[in-house]
Motif scaffolding. Structure first.
Motif, mmCIF file in Angstrom:
data_model
loop_
_atom_site.group_PDB
_atom_site.id
_atom_site.type_symbol
_atom_site.label_atom_id
_atom_site.label_comp_id
_atom_site.label_asym_id
_atom_site.label_seq_id
_atom_site.Cartn_x
_atom_site.Cartn_y
_atom_site.Cartn_z
ATOM 1 N N LEU A 158 0.811 -1.211 0.000
ATOM 2 C CA LEU A 158 0.000 0.000 0.000
ATOM 3 C C LEU A 158 0.848 1.267 0.000
ATOM 4 C CD1 LEU A 158 -2.861 1.204 0.146
ATOM 5 C CD2 LEU A 158 -2.667 1.138 2.631
ATOM 6 N N ASN A 159 1.972 1.247 0.726
ATOM 7 C CA ASN A 159 2.733 2.480 0.936
ATOM 8 C C ASN A 159 4.095 2.511 0.249
ATOM 9 O OD1 ASN A 159 0.967 3.852 3.104
ATOM 10 N ND2 ASN A 159 1.314 1.828 3.977
ATOM 11 N N CYS A 160 4.686 1.368 -0.002
ATOM 12 C CA CYS A 160 6.081 1.328 -0.458
ATOM 13 C C CYS A 160 6.253 0.828 -1.893
ATOM 14 C CB CYS A 160 6.912 0.435 0.474
ATOM 15 S SG CYS A 160 6.641 0.736 2.233
ATOM 16 N N GLN A 171 6.364 -4.061 -6.186
ATOM 17 C CA GLN A 171 5.740 -5.014 -5.268
ATOM 18 C C GLN A 171 6.666 -6.179 -4.923
ATOM 19 O OE1 GLN A 171 1.871 -6.391 -6.402
ATOM 20 N NE2 GLN A 171 0.902 -4.403 -6.038
ATOM 21 N N ASP A 172 7.569 -6.520 -5.844
ATOM 22 C CA ASP A 172 8.505 -7.606 -5.540
ATOM 23 C C ASP A 172 9.817 -7.086 -4.952
ATOM 24 O OD1 ASP A 172 9.619 -6.401 -7.740
ATOM 25 O OD2 ASP A 172 9.464 -8.142 -9.067
ATOM 26 N N GLY A 173 9.874 -5.765 -4.669
ATOM 27 C CA GLY A 173 11.069 -5.190 -4.050
ATOM 28 C C GLY A 173 12.201 -4.921 -5.006
ATOM 29 N N GLY A 174 11.962 -5.057 -6.317
ATOM 30 C CA GLY A 174 13.032 -4.901 -7.288
ATOM 31 C C GLY A 174 13.495 -3.479 -7.507
ATOM 32 N N TRP A 234 7.923 7.818 7.832
ATOM 33 C CA TRP A 234 6.613 7.184 7.941
ATOM 34 C C TRP A 234 6.134 7.042 9.382
ATOM 35 C CZ3 TRP A 234 3.417 6.135 3.986
ATOM 36 C CH2 TRP A 234 3.965 6.178 2.693
ATOM 37 N N LYS A 235 6.885 7.553 10.344
ATOM 38 C CA LYS A 235 6.509 7.355 11.741
ATOM 39 C C LYS A 235 5.221 8.063 12.112
ATOM 40 C CE LYS A 235 9.693 11.045 13.163
ATOM 41 N NZ LYS A 235 10.909 11.339 13.963
ATOM 42 N N SER A 236 4.845 9.095 11.349
ATOM 43 C CA SER A 236 3.602 9.796 11.659
ATOM 44 C C SER A 236 2.389 9.111 11.026
ATOM 45 C CB SER A 236 3.668 11.248 11.176
ATOM 46 O OG SER A 236 3.910 11.296 9.783
ATOM 47 N N ASN A 237 2.617 8.185 10.095
ATOM 48 C CA ASN A 237 1.521 7.496 9.404
ATOM 49 C C ASN A 237 1.380 6.035 9.807
ATOM 50 O OD1 ASN A 237 1.117 9.854 8.013
ATOM 51 N ND2 ASN A 237 2.192 9.193 6.183
ATOM 52 N N LEU A 238 2.471 5.423 10.242
ATOM 53 C CA LEU A 238 2.456 4.003 10.588
ATOM 54 C C LEU A 238 2.757 3.812 12.064
ATOM 55 C CD1 LEU A 238 4.425 2.474 7.561
ATOM 56 C CD2 LEU A 238 1.945 2.595 7.856
ATOM 57 N N LYS A 239 2.122 2.816 12.664
ATOM 58 C CA LYS A 239 2.432 2.465 14.043
ATOM 59 C C LYS A 239 3.812 1.801 14.092
ATOM 60 C CE LYS A 239 -2.343 1.684 15.493
ATOM 61 N NZ LYS A 239 -3.301 0.692 16.031
ATOM 62 N N SER A 240 4.426 1.879 15.260
ATOM 63 C CA SER A 240 5.760 1.292 15.393
ATOM 64 C C SER A 240 5.736 -0.215 15.156
ATOM 65 C CB SER A 240 6.325 1.606 16.782
ATOM 66 O OG SER A 240 5.487 1.073 17.789
ATOM 67 N N LYS A 241 4.664 -0.886 15.585
ATOM 68 C CA LYS A 241 4.568 -2.326 15.355
ATOM 69 C C LYS A 241 4.455 -2.634 13.868
ATOM 70 C CE LYS A 241 4.236 -5.209 17.958
ATOM 71 N NZ LYS A 241 5.299 -6.091 18.543
ATOM 72 N N LYS A 290 6.957 -4.742 11.336
ATOM 73 C CA LYS A 290 6.514 -5.806 10.435
ATOM 74 C C LYS A 290 6.935 -5.521 8.991
ATOM 75 C CE LYS A 290 2.614 -6.890 13.432
ATOM 76 N NZ LYS A 290 1.155 -6.778 13.666
ATOM 77 N N VAL A 291 6.868 -4.247 8.582
ATOM 78 C CA VAL A 291 7.308 -3.888 7.232
ATOM 79 C C VAL A 291 8.801 -4.138 7.085
ATOM 80 C CG1 VAL A 291 7.583 -1.994 5.600
ATOM 81 C CG2 VAL A 291 5.483 -2.195 6.889
#
Length: 291
Positions: free
Chosen positions: A204-206, A212-215, A253-260, A264-265
């Motif tokens: 969704l974000n990255c 999507q495959d990180g390439g 991204w700390k203001s948009n995503l939780k630390s947990k 996981k990301v």
């Protein structure tokens, strides 16, 4: 042809907005938290604006058709008062008198030539005044006659409820209170649920910058052993949380995503090491070797 194109564009736009809204809602744990997930509200507002714009276009089109019909019947559209119903409603709710009728309500006295009108109070004002009286009576009865909770009592109840939820959380976590994860305490997660959540947040974000495959795309390849800011858990967590290099790296991204979720990301990104993307980007940074 233009009409059909507009209809198709409208349907496609609404479908795309609803699909994006569905993806956002199913991805986030609290999708309607405006501070954590503003994307959901942006898509929702955009969807509402599209529907309103479509309706506005329809209204304009209907007015044009009505104007043409009046012209065919020999009636000048300018002489037709389309807002007569609104003027009637406004007059009813304000009890206003036209300038020509003000002579009926002029009081029989004046001050230096200044005359006073005996206007009635507008119904909308009177009704609001009556509502405040009813509210005041109910409020007085509720809190001063029948012992309703005051602010101190409500506060104590909320503290008690928070304490109960805290104890419940402790029992669920084996007596340990859930703490906020940071770069120093983050660990590589390998369980399927954590990696699945990390993949969903990544897509969704990255994925728009890293594929999507990180390439890699705008951003660097995440599947090779070359890293710009470090390839261990602490470095990856810090990069996601605080952002990349100043002026040319990704945003924080700390203001948009939780630390947990950041943990996981980061775990999911590290799980991409050694995989083979479809279009791998050339290595960037330095070869990273674990100490």
């Amino acid at each position: 042809m233009k009409k059909y194109f507009q209809s198709i564009a409208y349907v496609v736009s609404v479908f795309a907005a609803m699909y994006g809204l569905h993806i956002a809602i199913t991805t986030y744990e609290k999708p309607f938290d405006i501070y954590e997930n503003p994307l959901v509200w942006i898509i929702l507002i955009a969807l509402i604006l599209m529907v309103l714009l479509r309706e506005l276009v329809n209204i304009v089109a209907l007015e044009r058709v009505e104007k043409l019909e009046l012209e065919k019947e020999g009636i000048d559209p300018e002489t037709v008062d389309r807002y007569a119903w609104f003027r009637k409603l406004l007059k009813k709710w304000t009890r206003s008198k036209a300038i020509e009728e003000e002579g009926e309500i002029v009081l029989d006295h004046n001050y230096d030539g200044i005359k006073e009108l005996d206007n009635s109070l507008p119904p909308w004002w009177l009704y609001m005044f009556y509502i405040t009286i009813i509210f005041g009576v109910i409020y007085m009865a509720r809190y001063h006659m029948f012992g309703g909770d005051d602010q101190a009592t409500e506060y104590q109840k909320e503290v008690a409820e928070a304490t109960r939820l805290l104890e419940q959380r402790k029992q669920q976590n084996g007596g340990v209170v859930e703490v906020v994860v940071d770069a120093n305490t983050a660990t590589i997660l390998t369980d399927e649920a954590s990696l699945g959540r990390g993949k969903a947040v990544f897509n969704l974000n990255c994925a728009s910058c890293h594929a999507q495959d990180g390439g890699g795309g705008i951003g660097p390849n995440l599947t090779d052993k070359y890293w710009i800011l470090g390839g261990d858990m602490k470095s990856v967590f810090t990069t996601i949380s605080d952002g990349g290099r100043t002026g040319k790296g990704m945003v924080a991204w700390k203001s948009n995503l939780k630390s947990k979720d950041i943990e996981k990301v980061a775990s999911y990104i590290l799980s991409l090491q050694g995989t083979t993307p479809k279009k791998p980007k050339d290595p960037q940074g330095e070869l990273w070797e674990e100490e």
